[in-house]
Design an enzyme around this catalytic site. Structure first.
Site, short mmCIF file in Angstrom:
data_model
loop_
_atom_site.label_atom_id
_atom_site.label_comp_id
_atom_site.label_asym_id
_atom_site.label_seq_id
_atom_site.Cartn_x
_atom_site.Cartn_y
_atom_site.Cartn_z
N ARG A 80 3.02 -0.49 10.55
CA ARG A 80 4.07 -0.47 11.57
C ARG A 80 4.40 -1.79 12.24
O ARG A 80 5.59 -2.07 12.46
CB ARG A 80 3.75 0.62 12.60
CG ARG A 80 3.91 2.01 12.00
CD ARG A 80 3.19 3.05 12.79
NE ARG A 80 1.74 2.88 12.73
CZ ARG A 80 0.86 3.66 13.35
NH1 ARG A 80 1.28 4.66 14.09
NH2 ARG A 80 -0.44 3.45 13.23
N ARG B 153 -3.66 -5.71 14.31
CA ARG B 153 -2.60 -5.92 15.29
C ARG B 153 -2.66 -7.36 15.77
O ARG B 153 -3.73 -7.96 15.83
CB ARG B 153 -2.80 -4.99 16.49
CG ARG B 153 -2.77 -3.49 16.14
CD ARG B 153 -1.38 -3.05 15.73
NE ARG B 153 -1.28 -1.64 15.38
CZ ARG B 153 -1.31 -1.14 14.14
NH1 ARG B 153 -1.47 -1.95 13.10
NH2 ARG B 153 -1.17 0.14 13.93
N THR C 17 -12.97 17.40 -10.33
CA THR C 17 -11.55 17.21 -9.99
C THR C 17 -11.28 15.76 -9.61
O THR C 17 -10.23 15.21 -9.98
CB THR C 17 -11.16 18.16 -8.83
OG1 THR C 17 -11.47 19.49 -9.24
CG2 THR C 17 -9.68 18.06 -8.50
N HIS D 66 -10.62 13.34 -2.27
CA HIS D 66 -11.81 14.01 -1.70
C HIS D 66 -11.81 15.44 -2.23
O HIS D 66 -11.08 16.30 -1.73
CB HIS D 66 -11.69 13.99 -0.16
CG HIS D 66 -12.90 14.49 0.55
ND1 HIS D 66 -13.05 14.39 1.91
CD2 HIS D 66 -14.02 15.08 0.10
CE1 HIS D 66 -14.22 14.92 2.27
NE2 HIS D 66 -14.81 15.34 1.19
N ASP D 67 -12.61 15.69 -3.27
CA ASP D 67 -12.60 17.02 -3.90
C ASP D 67 -13.93 17.20 -4.63
O ASP D 67 -14.82 16.35 -4.54
CB ASP D 67 -11.39 17.12 -4.87
CG ASP D 67 -10.86 18.54 -4.96
OD1 ASP D 67 -11.67 19.46 -5.14
OD2 ASP D 67 -9.64 18.72 -4.87
N THR E 279 -9.77 4.39 10.82
CA THR E 279 -9.70 3.47 11.97
C THR E 279 -9.10 4.14 13.21
O THR E 279 -9.07 3.55 14.28
CB THR E 279 -8.88 2.21 11.60
OG1 THR E 279 -7.82 2.59 10.73
CG2 THR E 279 -9.74 1.19 10.89
N LYS F 248 0.85 -1.18 0.00
CA LYS F 248 0.00 0.00 0.00
C LYS F 248 0.89 1.23 0.00
O LYS F 248 1.74 1.40 0.86
CB LYS F 248 -0.90 0.03 1.24
CG LYS F 248 -1.85 1.22 1.24
CD LYS F 248 -2.75 1.21 2.44
CE LYS F 248 -2.12 1.84 3.64
NZ LYS F 248 -1.86 3.30 3.53
N ASP G 221 -3.30 4.39 -1.85
CA ASP G 221 -4.20 4.92 -0.81
C ASP G 221 -4.06 6.44 -0.73
O ASP G 221 -3.33 6.95 0.12
CB ASP G 221 -3.81 4.24 0.51
CG ASP G 221 -4.61 4.72 1.70
OD1 ASP G 221 -5.73 5.21 1.52
OD2 ASP G 221 -4.11 4.58 2.84
N LYS H 134 -6.93 8.53 -0.96
CA LYS H 134 -8.17 9.06 -0.36
C LYS H 134 -8.64 10.36 -1.02
O LYS H 134 -8.80 11.40 -0.36
CB LYS H 134 -7.95 9.32 1.13
CG LYS H 134 -7.53 8.10 1.94
CD LYS H 134 -7.40 8.45 3.40
CE LYS H 134 -7.01 7.28 4.27
NZ LYS H 134 -5.63 6.78 4.06
O1 C5P Z 1 0.90 1.17 10.77
P1 C5P Z 1 -0.54 0.76 10.59
O2 C5P Z 1 -0.74 -0.72 10.52
O3 C5P Z 1 -1.44 1.44 11.60
O4 C5P Z 1 -0.89 1.34 9.15
C1 C5P Z 1 -2.22 1.44 8.69
C2 C5P Z 1 -2.20 2.10 7.35
O5 C5P Z 1 -3.54 2.15 6.86
C3 C5P Z 1 -1.69 3.55 7.35
O6 C5P Z 1 -0.96 3.69 6.15
C4 C5P Z 1 -2.95 4.40 7.30
O7 C5P Z 1 -2.75 5.58 6.58
C5 C5P Z 1 -3.91 3.49 6.56
N1 C5P Z 1 -5.34 3.70 6.81
C6 C5P Z 1 -5.91 3.62 8.07
N2 C5P Z 1 -7.26 3.82 8.23
C7 C5P Z 1 -8.03 4.07 7.16
C8 C5P Z 1 -7.47 4.12 5.87
C9 C5P Z 1 -6.10 3.93 5.73
O8 C5P Z 1 -5.22 3.36 9.04
N3 C5P Z 1 -9.35 4.18 7.29
#
Ligand code: C5P
Length: 234
Positions: A207, A178, A66, A61-62, A116, A30, A57, A59
């Site tokens: 992460r 997680r 556009t 929004h416009d 999230t 991603k 990713d 996102k």
């Molecule tokens: O590090 P982590 O597992 O939290 O990464 C989650 C990834 O998903 C990040 O790149 C974040 O920008 C993306 N994301 C998110 N929630 C959303 C859409 C995308 O956490 N609704």
């Protein structure tokens, strides 16, 4: 296709490839705003040409026009999945899909519902959206489906209700994954196993893998719990 998208949340192309070199396969990746704003379209094409399934990713929004013109440009990149924000409204989503389809028929377009990292209180007080968070997500997902989108980004907590209302083929892509016991800025979290039980299509993990001492071993652990070992990503 069920995937684990590895969130390449690093600053540069070199850092991204340095990380990817530690993998013996070509994981689905991603690319988010951080990397896209820095490295741009050429970098995404490099990943696509290298055989990495890419979820772009950004996102979008416009205003509808556009969004359409932006998605036309994204459509040229050949990514597997990209997204818009459902809060841009149904017309914006329709226009975005139209722009994408002017260039290709394969890139899936999904809509972000509620991040999230958002909890119900924040949604109500800061964003001014009344009612329950799961209902807001379901409403936004329904709007996305009406606009012709292929699915939504949501949390595992809402995935089951989304599939019950909008069908199993409507894609759910869930970040906030997680293995358990981790605390960070994500609020609506779940394990890969819980994601599988909820019927989620694809999970996004950043992460926990990218910051692990052995990213490949951690990736394998997530894949094992996700139940996709030796299948799509290998
Ligand atoms: O590090 P982590 O597992 O939290 O990464 C989650 C990834 O998903 C990040 O790149 C974040 O920008 C993306 N994301 C998110 N929630 C959303 C859409 C995308 O956490 N609704």
């Amino acid at each position: 296709m069920r995937n684990l998208y590895l969130a390449l949340d690093v600053e540069t192309r070199d850092e991204a490839f340095h990380l990817l070199k530690r993998f013996s396969n070509r994981p689905a990746v991603k690319v988010g705003m951080e990397l896209f704003y820095r490295e741009g379209a050429r970098f995404v094409e490099e990943l696509v040409d290298g055989g990495y399934p890419v979820f772009l990713d950004v996102k979008v929004h416009d205003i509808p026009e556009t969004a359409r013109r932006t998605m036309r440009q994204i459509g040229k990149l050949g990514v597997a999945v990209t997204n818009v924000h459902t809060l841009g409204g149904e017309k914006m989503m329709r226009y975005a899909l139209d722009g994408l389809r002017q260039e290709n028929d394969t890139t899936r377009l999904i809509g972000v519902t509620q991040l999230t990292s958002t909890d119900e209180r924040m949604m109500q007080i800061e964003l001014g959206i009344a009612g329950r968070l799961d209902q807001a997500v379901l409403r936004q997902a329904t709007l996305a489906k009406q606009a012709g989108l292929d699915g939504v980004v949501a949390s595992v907590q809402e995935a089951k209700a989304i599939h019950q209302k909008l069908g199993d083929t409507f894609m759910t892509v869930t970040p906030g994954i997680r293995l358990g016991g981790t605390e960070d800025d994500q609020v609506r979290i779940a394990t890969p196993h819980e994601a599988r039980l909820a019927g989620v299509h694809s999970i996004v993990v950043g992460r926990p893998i990218t910051r692990a001492t052995d990213p490949m071993a951690m990736y394998d652990q997530f894949m094992k719990e996700w139940g996709q070992m030796n299948e799509t990503n290998r």
